[in-house]
Design a protein around this motif. Structure first.
Motif, PDB file in Angstrom:
ATOM      1  N   LYS A 113       2.947  -2.944  -5.918  1.00 43.37           N
ATOM      2  CA  LYS A 113       2.182  -1.783  -5.470  1.00 43.37           C
ATOM      3  C   LYS A 113       0.692  -1.978  -5.725  1.00 43.37           C
ATOM      4  O   LYS A 113       0.287  -2.434  -6.808  1.00 43.37           O
ATOM      5  CB  LYS A 113       2.657  -0.521  -6.195  1.00 43.37           C
ATOM      6  CG  LYS A 113       4.035  -0.039  -5.779  1.00 43.37           C
ATOM      7  CD  LYS A 113       4.405   1.238  -6.520  1.00 43.37           C
ATOM      8  CE  LYS A 113       5.770   1.750  -6.086  1.00 43.37           C
ATOM      9  NZ  LYS A 113       6.137   2.997  -6.799  1.00 43.37           N
ATOM     10  N   ASN A 119      -3.508  -0.343  -4.688  1.00 45.63           N
ATOM     11  CA  ASN A 119      -4.302   0.774  -4.181  1.00 45.63           C
ATOM     12  C   ASN A 119      -4.679   0.538  -2.728  1.00 45.63           C
ATOM     13  O   ASN A 119      -4.697  -0.593  -2.245  1.00 45.63           O
ATOM     14  CB  ASN A 119      -5.583   0.919  -5.009  1.00 45.63           C
ATOM     15  CG  ASN A 119      -5.313   1.268  -6.454  1.00 45.63           C
ATOM     16  OD1 ASN A 119      -4.445   2.076  -6.738  1.00 45.63           O
ATOM     17  ND2 ASN A 119      -6.042   0.640  -7.360  1.00 45.63           N
ATOM     18  N   HIS A 120      -4.997   1.615  -2.038  1.00 46.69           N
ATOM     19  CA  HIS A 120      -5.516   1.516  -0.677  1.00 46.69           C
ATOM     20  C   HIS A 120      -6.592   2.570  -0.524  1.00 46.69           C
ATOM     21  O   HIS A 120      -6.347   3.765  -0.726  1.00 46.69           O
ATOM     22  CB  HIS A 120      -4.400   1.726   0.357  1.00 46.69           C
ATOM     23  CG  HIS A 120      -4.830   1.405   1.753  1.00 46.69           C
ATOM     24  ND1 HIS A 120      -4.765   2.313   2.785  1.00 46.69           N
ATOM     25  CD2 HIS A 120      -5.346   0.274   2.284  1.00 46.69           C
ATOM     26  CE1 HIS A 120      -5.206   1.745   3.897  1.00 46.69           C
ATOM     27  NE2 HIS A 120      -5.550   0.512   3.620  1.00 46.69           N
ATOM     28  N   ARG A 133       0.853  -1.195   0.000  1.00 39.81           N
ATOM     29  CA  ARG A 133       0.000   0.000   0.000  1.00 39.81           C
ATOM     30  C   ARG A 133       0.887   1.241   0.000  1.00 39.81           C
ATOM     31  O   ARG A 133       1.095   1.858   1.044  1.00 39.81           O
ATOM     32  CB  ARG A 133      -0.927  -0.021   1.218  1.00 39.81           C
ATOM     33  CG  ARG A 133      -1.843  -1.228   1.286  1.00 39.81           C
ATOM     34  CD  ARG A 133      -2.467  -1.397   2.660  1.00 39.81           C
ATOM     35  NE  ARG A 133      -1.438  -1.728   3.652  1.00 39.81           N
ATOM     36  CZ  ARG A 133      -1.686  -1.910   4.949  1.00 39.81           C
ATOM     37  NH1 ARG A 133      -2.913  -1.789   5.417  1.00 39.81           N
ATOM     38  NH2 ARG A 133      -0.692  -2.213   5.785  1.00 39.81           N
ATOM     39  N   TYR A 134       1.403   1.606  -1.155  1.00 40.52           N
ATOM     40  CA  TYR A 134       2.394   2.688  -1.226  1.00 40.52           C
ATOM     41  C   TYR A 134       1.780   4.055  -0.978  1.00 40.52           C
ATOM     42  O   TYR A 134       2.488   5.021  -0.701  1.00 40.52           O
ATOM     43  CB  TYR A 134       3.116   2.661  -2.575  1.00 40.52           C
ATOM     44  CG  TYR A 134       2.258   3.020  -3.755  1.00 40.52           C
ATOM     45  CD1 TYR A 134       1.369   2.096  -4.303  1.00 40.52           C
ATOM     46  CD2 TYR A 134       2.336   4.280  -4.345  1.00 40.52           C
ATOM     47  CE1 TYR A 134       0.571   2.421  -5.375  1.00 40.52           C
ATOM     48  CE2 TYR A 134       1.545   4.608  -5.424  1.00 40.52           C
ATOM     49  CZ  TYR A 134       0.666   3.676  -5.933  1.00 40.52           C
ATOM     50  OH  TYR A 134      -0.122   3.997  -7.010  1.00 40.52           O
ATOM     51  N   ASN A 135       0.445   4.156  -1.070  1.00 37.20           N
ATOM     52  CA  ASN A 135      -0.230   5.432  -0.790  1.00 37.20           C
ATOM     53  C   ASN A 135      -1.373   5.151   0.192  1.00 37.20           C
ATOM     54  O   ASN A 135      -2.549   5.207  -0.167  1.00 37.20           O
ATOM     55  CB  ASN A 135      -0.748   6.061  -2.080  1.00 37.20           C
ATOM     56  CG  ASN A 135      -1.352   7.441  -1.851  1.00 37.20           C
ATOM     57  OD1 ASN A 135      -1.042   8.115  -0.866  1.00 37.20           O
ATOM     58  ND2 ASN A 135      -2.222   7.854  -2.742  1.00 37.20           N
ATOM     59  N   ARG A 136      -1.019   4.867   1.426  1.00 35.56           N
ATOM     60  CA  ARG A 136      -2.002   4.427   2.414  1.00 35.56           C
ATOM     61  C   ARG A 136      -3.000   5.516   2.771  1.00 35.56           C
ATOM     62  O   ARG A 136      -2.632   6.676   2.978  1.00 35.56           O
ATOM     63  CB  ARG A 136      -1.301   3.951   3.699  1.00 35.56           C
ATOM     64  CG  ARG A 136      -0.594   2.629   3.540  1.00 35.56           C
ATOM     65  CD  ARG A 136      -0.114   2.109   4.865  1.00 35.56           C
ATOM     66  NE  ARG A 136      -1.221   1.840   5.776  1.00 35.56           N
ATOM     67  CZ  ARG A 136      -1.075   1.208   6.943  1.00 35.56           C
ATOM     68  NH1 ARG A 136       0.125   0.814   7.326  1.00 35.56           N
ATOM     69  NH2 ARG A 136      -2.106   0.990   7.725  1.00 35.56           N
ATOM     70  N   GLN A 137      -4.271   5.133   2.852  1.00 41.12           N
ATOM     71  CA  GLN A 137      -5.347   6.056   3.218  1.00 41.12           C
ATOM     72  C   GLN A 137      -5.719   5.850   4.679  1.00 41.12           C
ATOM     73  O   GLN A 137      -6.840   5.495   5.026  1.00 41.12           O
ATOM     74  CB  GLN A 137      -6.551   5.825   2.305  1.00 41.12           C
ATOM     75  CG  GLN A 137      -6.261   6.028   0.832  1.00 41.12           C
ATOM     76  CD  GLN A 137      -5.779   7.442   0.544  1.00 41.12           C
ATOM     77  OE1 GLN A 137      -6.438   8.418   0.907  1.00 41.12           O
ATOM     78  NE2 GLN A 137      -4.631   7.558  -0.108  1.00 41.12           N
ATOM     79  N   LYS A 181       0.133   5.449   9.930  1.00 39.19           N
ATOM     80  CA  LYS A 181       1.200   5.335   8.943  1.00 39.19           C
ATOM     81  C   LYS A 181       2.567   5.282   9.619  1.00 39.19           C
ATOM     82  O   LYS A 181       3.423   4.466   9.258  1.00 39.19           O
ATOM     83  CB  LYS A 181       1.151   6.521   7.973  1.00 39.19           C
ATOM     84  CG  LYS A 181      -0.040   6.535   7.029  1.00 39.19           C
ATOM     85  CD  LYS A 181       0.015   7.773   6.143  1.00 39.19           C
ATOM     86  CE  LYS A 181      -1.198   7.874   5.236  1.00 39.19           C
ATOM     87  NZ  LYS A 181      -1.168   9.113   4.422  1.00 39.19           N
TER      88      LYS A 181
END
Length: 238
Positions: A192, A194-195, A121-125, A131
């Motif tokens: 990679k 999505n998150h 999750r390279y762009n964690r929400q 984080k």
């Protein structure tokens, strides 16, 4: 070669997410084109999660379920899913809709060259504190286990079925599935993914709880790595 895929989904109080997740997984499964099953493992939810799962199973024979009598935790739910599934490939994900099933279409390209395709999750929400806690946790885990996994906590994974079923799972060890698979000889790659932000329900862990349990589990896994039997037979007549 892939004959059948088992989607293994641990569930605890995710009633708003069950049907949307089922629809998304079904759409992806049809695009993949393999025989499949969706294995929901209800960890003694106290909302309508299990009721909804049973309704789906009555409408679609691809939906299977196991329901616990008492809450046992995510590791137990995954283990039960592994042992009761019939696919030669197992795909795991959370039931909270933060994992995107569409990522599987890209991840599956790395199988069977790799036995474990781990989501990153390279762009964690998530919140900033979550984080930061995750980065610290991953750093310490990798330091002590000599791993290179950037996101051990990502639930979205593609696993070789016969290999993961050999692993004896203990409470908390779901965080170390790539490492435990490596002990069995697995090749591991991170991809990679999505998150998505959580819309319904609540996170089941706090940073403090995750840190305490994670460190305890890390000591156990480090011991397992150090004491793992690596037998090389020189000669045999059996």
């Amino acid at each position: 070669m892939i004959n059948k895929i088992s989607f293994v989904i641990p569930v605890y109080n995710e009633e708003e997410n069950i049907k949307p997740l089922y629809s998304e997984i079904t759409a992806v499964a049809k695009k993949l084109g393999y025989d499949y099953e969706i294995m929901f493992v209800d960890d003694a939810s106290n909302d309508n999660s299990f009721k909804l799962i049973k309704e789906l199973s009555s409408q679609d024979s691809h939906v299977k379920y196991v329901s616990f009598a008492v809450n046992c935790g995510q590791s137990a739910a995954l283990y039960a899913g592994f042992q009761n599934s019939s696919g030669d490939v197992i795909i795991t994900m959370d039931a909270d809709l933060q994992n995107d099933p569409n990522d599987i279409l890209e991840m599956i390209k790395y199988y069977p060259e790799y036995d474990v395709v781990n989501g990153w999750r390279y762009n964690r929400q998530d919140s900033l504190s979550k984080k930061i806690g995750s980065k610290i946790g991953n750093f310490v885990r990798n330091l002590l286990t000599k791993e290179t996994i950037k996101d051990t906590g990502c639930a979205l994974k593609i696993l070789r079925g016969d290999m993961v079923r050999r692993i004896k799972m203990f409470k908390g060890l779901h965080r170390f599935i790539p490492t435990l698979m490596r002990l069995e000889g697995a090749k591991v790659i991170e991809v990679k993914v999505n998150h998505r932000p959580r819309i319904y329900g609540q996170s089941k862990y706090t940073n403090l709880r995750r840190a305490i349990e994670g460190f305890y589990d890390l000591i156990v896994v480090r011991w397992m790595i150090k004491r793992f039997l690596k037998i090389k037979v020189k000669e045999s007549n059996v």
